[in-house]
Scaffold this motif. Structure first.
Motif, short mmCIF file in Angstrom:
data_model
loop_
_atom_site.label_atom_id
_atom_site.label_comp_id
_atom_site.label_asym_id
_atom_site.label_seq_id
_atom_site.Cartn_x
_atom_site.Cartn_y
_atom_site.Cartn_z
N VAL A 226 0.61 -0.64 -2.12
CA VAL A 226 0.04 -1.01 -2.79
C VAL A 226 -0.87 -1.37 -1.42
O VAL A 226 -2.25 -1.34 -2.02
CB VAL A 226 0.28 -2.33 -3.43
CG1 VAL A 226 1.07 -2.84 -4.57
CG2 VAL A 226 0.81 -3.39 -1.90
N GLN A 227 -0.95 -0.69 -0.48
CA GLN A 227 -1.90 -0.93 0.32
C GLN A 227 -3.06 -0.31 0.21
O GLN A 227 -4.12 -0.17 1.49
CB GLN A 227 -1.09 -0.52 1.99
CG GLN A 227 -0.03 -2.07 2.10
CD GLN A 227 0.94 -1.54 3.32
OE1 GLN A 227 0.41 -0.11 3.86
NE2 GLN A 227 1.72 -2.03 4.11
N SER A 228 -2.38 1.14 0.06
CA SER A 228 -3.59 2.66 0.32
C SER A 228 -3.74 2.88 -1.72
O SER A 228 -2.75 2.91 -2.23
CB SER A 228 -2.92 3.60 -0.21
OG SER A 228 -4.09 4.71 -0.60
N GLU A 229 -5.15 2.62 -2.10
CA GLU A 229 -5.32 2.98 -3.47
C GLU A 229 -5.85 4.37 -4.04
O GLU A 229 -5.02 4.39 -4.82
CB GLU A 229 -7.02 2.84 -3.31
CG GLU A 229 -7.80 2.77 -5.02
CD GLU A 229 -8.74 2.73 -5.26
OE1 GLU A 229 -9.94 3.76 -5.23
OE2 GLU A 229 -9.93 1.92 -4.56
N LYS A 230 -5.34 4.80 -2.98
CA LYS A 230 -5.07 6.41 -2.96
C LYS A 230 -3.78 7.17 -3.59
O LYS A 230 -3.20 7.24 -4.12
CB LYS A 230 -5.64 7.93 -1.56
CG LYS A 230 -5.60 9.17 -2.07
CD LYS A 230 -6.11 10.08 -0.90
CE LYS A 230 -6.62 10.78 -1.14
NZ LYS A 230 -6.63 11.79 -0.10
N GLN B 87 12.53 6.35 2.20
CA GLN B 87 11.22 5.32 2.42
C GLN B 87 10.42 5.41 3.94
O GLN B 87 9.74 3.83 4.82
CB GLN B 87 11.79 4.26 2.66
CG GLN B 87 13.05 3.07 1.09
CD GLN B 87 11.29 3.01 -0.05
OE1 GLN B 87 10.08 2.21 0.35
NE2 GLN B 87 11.33 3.02 -1.03
N GLY B 88 11.30 6.36 4.72
CA GLY B 88 10.67 6.20 6.11
C GLY B 88 9.72 6.97 5.86
O GLY B 88 9.12 7.20 6.63
N ILE B 89 9.01 7.89 4.92
CA ILE B 89 7.86 8.27 5.20
C ILE B 89 6.28 8.20 5.63
O ILE B 89 6.07 7.04 4.62
CB ILE B 89 7.63 9.65 3.70
CG1 ILE B 89 9.44 10.20 3.85
CG2 ILE B 89 6.32 10.76 4.15
CD1 ILE B 89 9.39 11.81 2.31
N PRO B 90 5.62 8.27 6.39
CA PRO B 90 4.42 7.57 6.93
C PRO B 90 3.47 7.36 5.84
O PRO B 90 3.65 8.38 4.43
CB PRO B 90 4.13 8.39 7.59
CG PRO B 90 4.76 8.80 8.08
CD PRO B 90 5.73 9.51 7.31
N VAL B 91 2.70 6.77 5.52
CA VAL B 91 1.84 6.98 3.81
C VAL B 91 0.82 7.86 3.53
O VAL B 91 0.64 8.28 2.79
CB VAL B 91 1.19 5.17 3.47
CG1 VAL B 91 -0.55 5.09 2.24
CG2 VAL B 91 1.58 3.47 3.89
N ALA B 92 0.35 8.02 4.97
CA ALA B 92 -0.35 9.62 4.70
C ALA B 92 -0.09 10.52 3.53
O ALA B 92 -0.49 11.50 3.26
CB ALA B 92 -1.28 9.46 6.27
N GLN B 93 1.28 10.80 4.76
CA GLN B 93 2.20 11.57 4.27
C GLN B 93 2.71 12.12 2.96
O GLN B 93 2.65 12.51 2.34
CB GLN B 93 3.18 12.27 5.25
CG GLN B 93 4.57 13.49 5.28
CD GLN B 93 5.09 13.58 6.58
OE1 GLN B 93 5.21 12.43 7.27
NE2 GLN B 93 6.02 14.40 6.42
N TYR B 94 2.60 10.87 3.22
CA TYR B 94 4.04 10.48 1.63
C TYR B 94 2.93 10.30 0.15
O TYR B 94 3.23 11.54 -0.85
CB TYR B 94 4.49 9.30 1.08
CG TYR B 94 5.05 8.66 0.18
CD1 TYR B 94 5.91 9.09 -0.27
CD2 TYR B 94 4.96 7.72 -1.15
CE1 TYR B 94 6.68 8.83 -1.04
CE2 TYR B 94 4.76 7.42 -1.77
CZ TYR B 94 6.42 8.42 -2.52
OH TYR B 94 6.94 8.09 -3.54
#
Length: 150
Positions: free
Chosen positions: A12-16, A54-61
């Motif tokens: 929910v933190q990132s719209e993309k 769960q350990g993948i950063p948001v941008a990389q995910y």
């Protein structure tokens, strides 16, 4: 049956990221609504396994979701001839503009001896491409090869 991805707390933190995650879930739902052979379902499940970490950063995910979704779509298109809605229309629009539109534009420009008419072929090629793509999409839908997602 292909298992759905488990929602992450940071989605929910990132719209993309939310959009990519929802697109992946819709793809999984669309594939589960079709009869997928066990071998291909297993290959898709294996591609989805790294995304459950769960350990993948948001941008990389987000990037991984997009790449995996593209890879799965290519796999089912190649192996099962399943395509999303408007797949052929988008593909043929681009092909029509480049393969048909540009040559028509060059012909118009040379015939009229004015290179301002070079862009005149683009809408012609786009129209022809959209027509061909729409026909192919309708054929895929009639044959039951169209996924319920765009």
């Amino acid at each position: 049956m292909i298992p759905k991805l488990q929602p992450r707390t940071d989605v929910v933190q990132s719209e993309k990221l939310t959009r990519e995650f929802d697109d992946m879930q819709r793809l999984i739902d669309a594939l589960n609504s079709k009869e997928i052979p066990e071998g291909i379902a297993t290959a898709i499940t294996q591609q989805l396994e790294p995304l459950s970490s769960q350990g993948i950063p948001v941008a990389q995910y987000t990037t991984s979701l997009k790449a995996t979704r593209s890879s799965i779509l290519k796999l089912v298109e190649k192996q099962l001839k399943l395509v999303p809605q408007k797949h052929h229309q988008k593909l043929w629009m681009a092909l029509g503009m480049t393969a048909l539109g540009l040559p028509f534009g060059v012909v118009f420009a040379l015939m009229l001896k004015n290179f301002a008419f070079l862009g005149l072929g683009m809408p012609i090629g786009m129209g022809i491409g959209i027509g061909i793509g729409t026909k192919l999409d309708e054929q895929a839908k009639a044959e039951g090869r169209q996924l319920d997602l765009e």
